[in-house]
Design a protein around this motif. Structure first.
Motif, PDB file in Angstrom:
ATOM      1  N   VAL A  39      -0.055  -7.333  -9.770  1.00  9.44           N
ATOM      2  CA  VAL A  39       0.632  -7.050  -8.515  1.00  9.44           C
ATOM      3  C   VAL A  39       2.144  -7.106  -8.699  1.00  9.44           C
ATOM      4  CG1 VAL A  39       0.897  -7.790  -6.108  1.00  9.44           C
ATOM      5  CG2 VAL A  39      -1.333  -7.917  -7.214  1.00  9.44           C
ATOM      6  N   GLU A  40       2.624  -7.947  -9.607  1.00  9.19           N
ATOM      7  CA  GLU A  40       4.069  -8.095  -9.820  1.00  9.19           C
ATOM      8  C   GLU A  40       4.729  -6.771 -10.174  1.00  9.19           C
ATOM      9  OE1 GLU A  40       5.932 -10.989 -12.330  1.00  9.19           O
ATOM     10  OE2 GLU A  40       4.672 -12.571 -11.536  1.00  9.19           O
ATOM     11  N   ASP A  41       4.049  -5.943 -10.948  1.00  5.56           N
ATOM     12  CA  ASP A  41       4.634  -4.662 -11.350  1.00  5.56           C
ATOM     13  C   ASP A  41       4.753  -3.687 -10.192  1.00  5.56           C
ATOM     14  OD1 ASP A  41       4.764  -5.639 -13.914  1.00  5.56           O
ATOM     15  OD2 ASP A  41       2.829  -4.801 -14.511  1.00  5.56           O
ATOM     16  N   HIS A  42       4.053  -3.939  -9.093  1.00  2.00           N
ATOM     17  CA  HIS A  42       4.067  -3.017  -7.952  1.00  2.00           C
ATOM     18  C   HIS A  42       4.591  -3.717  -6.695  1.00  2.00           C
ATOM     19  CE1 HIS A  42       1.576  -0.265 -10.368  1.00  2.00           C
ATOM     20  NE2 HIS A  42       0.890  -1.331 -10.705  1.00  2.00           N
ATOM     21  N   ILE A  43       5.379  -4.780  -6.867  1.00  2.00           N
ATOM     22  CA  ILE A  43       5.838  -5.548  -5.713  1.00  2.00           C
ATOM     23  C   ILE A  43       6.789  -4.732  -4.839  1.00  2.00           C
ATOM     24  CG2 ILE A  43       7.856  -6.537  -6.863  1.00  2.00           C
ATOM     25  CD1 ILE A  43       5.385  -8.366  -4.525  1.00  2.00           C
ATOM     26  N   GLU A  44       7.503  -3.783  -5.433  1.00  4.17           N
ATOM     27  CA  GLU A  44       8.402  -2.944  -4.632  1.00  4.17           C
ATOM     28  C   GLU A  44       7.613  -2.071  -3.668  1.00  4.17           C
ATOM     29  OE1 GLU A  44      11.932   0.409  -5.332  1.00  4.17           O
ATOM     30  OE2 GLU A  44      11.080  -0.695  -7.029  1.00  4.17           O
ATOM     31  N   GLN A  45       6.466  -1.565  -4.104  1.00  4.12           N
ATOM     32  CA  GLN A  45       5.609  -0.765  -3.238  1.00  4.12           C
ATOM     33  C   GLN A  45       5.012  -1.622  -2.118  1.00  4.12           C
ATOM     34  OE1 GLN A  45       2.381   1.041  -5.366  1.00  4.12           O
ATOM     35  NE2 GLN A  45       1.743   2.323  -3.653  1.00  4.12           N
ATOM     36  N   VAL A  46       4.658  -2.863  -2.430  1.00  9.61           N
ATOM     37  CA  VAL A  46       4.131  -3.767  -1.408  1.00  9.61           C
ATOM     38  C   VAL A  46       5.189  -4.083  -0.366  1.00  9.61           C
ATOM     39  CG1 VAL A  46       3.119  -6.054  -1.034  1.00  9.61           C
ATOM     40  CG2 VAL A  46       2.483  -4.730  -3.055  1.00  9.61           C
ATOM     41  N   LEU A  47       6.437  -4.249  -0.800  1.00  6.65           N
ATOM     42  CA  LEU A  47       7.516  -4.602   0.117  1.00  6.65           C
ATOM     43  C   LEU A  47       7.782  -3.508   1.150  1.00  6.65           C
ATOM     44  CD1 LEU A  47      10.331  -6.491  -1.835  1.00  6.65           C
ATOM     45  CD2 LEU A  47       9.054  -7.249   0.170  1.00  6.65           C
ATOM     46  N   LEU A  48       7.538  -2.263   0.805  1.00  6.68           N
ATOM     47  CA  LEU A  48       7.749  -1.178   1.767  1.00  6.68           C
ATOM     48  C   LEU A  48       6.895  -1.376   3.019  1.00  6.68           C
ATOM     49  CD1 LEU A  48       7.859   1.933  -0.606  1.00  6.68           C
ATOM     50  CD2 LEU A  48       9.780   0.823   0.524  1.00  6.68           C
ATOM     51  N   TYR A  49       5.640  -1.747   2.830  1.00  5.29           N
ATOM     52  CA  TYR A  49       4.746  -1.960   3.965  1.00  5.29           C
ATOM     53  C   TYR A  49       5.015  -3.293   4.642  1.00  5.29           C
ATOM     54  CZ  TYR A  49       2.096   2.111   2.452  1.00  5.29           C
ATOM     55  OH  TYR A  49       1.721   3.394   2.113  1.00  5.29           O
ATOM     56  N   ILE A  50       5.479  -4.291   3.890  1.00  7.05           N
ATOM     57  CA  ILE A  50       5.805  -5.579   4.500  1.00  7.05           C
ATOM     58  C   ILE A  50       6.990  -5.428   5.450  1.00  7.05           C
ATOM     59  CG2 ILE A  50       6.731  -7.874   4.011  1.00  7.05           C
ATOM     60  CD1 ILE A  50       5.008  -8.002   1.558  1.00  7.05           C
ATOM     61  N   ARG A  51       8.022  -4.712   5.019  1.00  4.11           N
ATOM     62  CA  ARG A  51       9.185  -4.525   5.889  1.00  4.11           C
ATOM     63  C   ARG A  51       8.825  -3.676   7.104  1.00  4.11           C
ATOM     64  NH1 ARG A  51      12.158  -4.103   0.798  1.00  4.11           N
ATOM     65  NH2 ARG A  51      11.974  -1.834   0.898  1.00  4.11           N
ATOM     66  N   ALA A  52       7.933  -2.708   6.927  1.00 11.20           N
ATOM     67  CA  ALA A  52       7.498  -1.905   8.082  1.00 11.20           C
ATOM     68  C   ALA A  52       6.698  -2.744   9.070  1.00 11.20           C
ATOM     69  CB  ALA A  52       6.664  -0.715   7.601  1.00 11.20           C
ATOM     70  N   GLY A  53       5.896  -3.675   8.568  1.00  8.88           N
ATOM     71  CA  GLY A  53       5.115  -4.532   9.458  1.00  8.88           C
ATOM     72  C   GLY A  53       5.944  -5.585  10.147  1.00  8.88           C
ATOM     73  N   ILE A  54       6.974  -6.115   9.465  1.00  9.29           N
ATOM     74  CA  ILE A  54       7.820  -7.151  10.062  1.00  9.29           C
ATOM     75  C   ILE A  54       8.592  -6.602  11.261  1.00  9.29           C
ATOM     76  CG2 ILE A  54       9.936  -8.464   9.605  1.00  9.29           C
ATOM     77  CD1 ILE A  54       8.846  -9.225   6.946  1.00  9.29           C
ATOM     78  N   THR A  55       8.998  -5.357  11.185  1.00  8.60           N
ATOM     79  CA  THR A  55       9.757  -4.747  12.280  1.00  8.60           C
ATOM     80  C   THR A  55       8.876  -3.913  13.207  1.00  8.60           C
ATOM     81  OG1 THR A  55      10.286  -2.887  10.806  1.00  8.60           O
ATOM     82  CG2 THR A  55      11.872  -4.697  10.909  1.00  8.60           C
ATOM     83  N   HIS A  56       7.558  -4.120  13.182  1.00 10.05           N
ATOM     84  CA  HIS A  56       6.643  -3.356  14.034  1.00 10.05           C
ATOM     85  C   HIS A  56       6.788  -3.790  15.495  1.00 10.05           C
ATOM     86  CE1 HIS A  56       2.870  -1.444  15.360  1.00 10.05           C
ATOM     87  NE2 HIS A  56       2.972  -0.729  14.267  1.00 10.05           N
TER      88      HIS A  56
END
Length: 338
Positions: free
Chosen positions: A133-150
């Motif tokens: 998962v560490e190698d793809h953490i940037e891709q995970v962050l895209l959805y995390i930031r979208a969910g935080i500001t939902h």
């Protein structure tokens, strides 16, 4: 005489047009057959007549395809199956599908409207190998930031649990990726209703609404604890607290400092490929770089917000004090450049 007149009448009847009355149906012919009945039948659109059961890999792929189903229960059950299949696989056995293929299918469920689906998604992500998962953490962050500001409060709350998981699995990788430090801090401040610019008129608006007052306090405490964990990961020195390398004598002194990193994008910070990055999307791998950008853009605004939160007292005040402690300890050795 009578028989001949009867025959003439019968022949004339064949050529006479019947007079229909208004509202009366046309008479049915003598050879009419009723075809209004319906026969009941079972139609199978897809029917498998295979004598062997499907393999575990094909079942795994089938449940991955069901993640886009329209029914909430089907998406939740498919996530549950994938979680069980990954958790119960043999030791050192590879995943049924690579993480690079699996993440684009499951991450959109971060914004799913069903609470059960989002809860099961977090269980699936916890079952994945952390090093993958560490190698793809940037891709995970895209959805995390979208969910935080939902706009939905329950989706924001579930996304905070996802951010907690990401910090636990790879906090250093999260704050070191592109946009992982500045954009994540901005998203957390936006969720709490704190403006980025520290000016007197910017604090006229209240904090973000999470629903009822009790729920708002719990959500604010939760977001402050996550901010403390993010700042702790950003101010942490990777050389401290990690496993010590075995002692090596001359001429192998500090060999590890000259080896190529194990990360897949170890030269991404140089910006050799792709578009030029601005301050928000820049990669801040060093602790000093993160301290500098935090001091210049966030310290004043976050400090004012923490002072306001500490005035509320209770759990909110204690959570704000813990964030202030992390900032004080993380910035004590920072020296502003002239």
């Amino acid at each position: 005489m009578g028989s001949s007149s009867k025959k003439r009448k019968n022949k004339k009847k064949d050529f006479q047009k019947p007079k229909l009355k208004v509202g009366k149906a046309r008479p049915k012919p003598a050879n009419f057959t009723d075809t209004s009945f319906r026969s009941k039948s079972i139609v199978l659109h897809q029917q498998s007549l295979a004598t062997t059961a499907p393999t575990a890999t094909s079942q795994f792929s089938h449940h991955v395809s069901l993640l886009t189903s329209r029914t909430d229960s089907q998406r939740r059950d498919s996530l549950s199956y994938l979680t069980t299949a990954i958790s119960t696989r043999p030791t050192n056995a590879p995943l049924q599908q690579p993480v690079s293929v699996l993440l684009p299918k499951i991450l959109p469920l971060t914004l799913d409207g069903s609470h059960g689906v989002r809860t099961q998604l977090l269980k699936l992500l916890r079952a994945l190998p952390p090093e993958d998962v560490e190698d793809h953490i940037e891709q995970v962050l895209l959805y995390i930031r979208a969910g935080i500001t939902h706009l939905a409060a329950d989706i924001r709350s579930s996304t905070m649990d996802l951010l907690t998981w990401a910090l636990e699995y790879g906090g250093n990788a999260l704050v070191s990726c592109a946009g992982g430090w500045v954009k994540t801090l901005k998203s957390l401040m936006a969720m709490q209703g704190w403006p980025i610019e520290h000016s007197p008129g910017a604090w006229s608006s209240g904090r973000a609404s999470f629903g009822k007052s009790d729920y708002e306090d719990k959500a604010l405490v939760k977001s402050l604890n996550i901010m403390a964990a993010l700042l702790r990961a950003g101010f942490e020195d990777p050389s401290e607290g990690g496993p010590e390398a075995p002692a090596q004598g001359f001429p192998l002194t500090d060999t590890g400092l000259h080896l190529i990193s194990k990360r897949t994008d170890c030269f991404a910070h140089l910006g050799l490929f792709g578009p030029a990055r601005d301050e928000e999307t820049q990669i801040y791998e060093g602790r000093e770089d993160r301290q500098r950008i935090f001091y210049r853009r966030f310290q004043g605004s976050i400090g004012y917000g923490l002072e306001t939160a500490k005035q509320e007292g209770g759990e909110v005040g204690r959570a704000a004090a813990s964030v202030q402690k992390v900032i004080t300890e993380g910035m004590k050795d920072f020296e502003e450049a002239d």
